[in-house]
Design an enzyme around this catalytic site. Sequence first.
Site, short mmCIF file in Angstrom:
data_model
loop_
_atom_site.label_atom_id
_atom_site.label_comp_id
_atom_site.label_asym_id
_atom_site.label_seq_id
_atom_site.Cartn_x
_atom_site.Cartn_y
_atom_site.Cartn_z
N SER A 42 49.11 23.91 15.81
CA SER A 42 48.13 23.43 14.85
C SER A 42 48.61 22.12 14.23
O SER A 42 48.89 21.16 14.95
CB SER A 42 47.85 24.50 13.80
OG SER A 42 46.74 24.16 13.01
N SER A 43 48.77 22.05 12.91
CA SER A 43 49.28 20.83 12.30
C SER A 43 50.67 20.50 12.83
O SER A 43 51.06 19.33 12.91
CB SER A 43 49.33 20.98 10.78
OG SER A 43 48.03 21.06 10.24
#
Length: 285
Positions: A42-43
């Site tokens: 994700s991030s």
Amino acid sequence: ALRAEGSTNAGLRDQRLALEWLQANIALFGGDPSRVTIFGQSSGGLAVRMQVLAYGGARDVPFRRAICESQALEPGITGNFTSDAWARVVAQAGCGGSSSSEDEIACLRALDTQAIFEAAESTFQSDISDNIGDIWLPTVDDDFLPAAPSTLIREGRFASNISAMIGWCQDDLNLFTDRSISTPEDTRAFIGAYLPAMNSATLDGLLALYLSTEFAADVAAGLSAEFFRTARIWRDVLMVCMPQGFGAALAAKNPESVYLFDWNQTLLESAYASAGCLGVGVFHT
């Protein structure tokens, strides 16, 4: 003001410092500095890719393998999500109306942590036009990120002496897609809000690649075929197209160094079923 003092992309700079420390000291812990692998999801996947692009490839990277899951590049980096969020926080904190960004920075730094948190929390937006709340993104700063990621990739300005594994989950963004979507007009509005700079003709061309008839509704879950169509378009824009494009650019410099994956299995099916979430599909967690 932040660019002038070298404070942009502070979190990514912290990561880089930690990786450089690791590179310098890992041998003391029995590790091999020539075999460091970084991984992010994700991030975190975005952060890994930013480290590959860092300084436009002008500096050696302190790792040799990079793994990204469910994120690699973020279209919003060159959008207005972060600047819009910044303006809301500044105004809410009572630091707006000044004539310079230096004054805004000084005002915010004079506040305590709780005041900053409350200003950010009370102005937080999580709709699709605000990137579902993923609003604090890396910024092009002419230093750590010297140009837009697409520009750096097109010009071959990235670390090329690495191996990379990049992938996505089959239904990666179902969980974040508006469950009320039921018509082609809903799909167009949702994708159009996510990509506001895309002109109408290009948006129509994108939507035409995904026929509504190719998707089936999940009646038990109350999800329309159009919901699944929207989620797939969004997933491909955010999670699939950019890894494939970046992977091709990496492979052009270092053949047989890039691996792509599509994760279509889950160990949590029973948990999803008990929570009534099976209709959402295998999703980004």
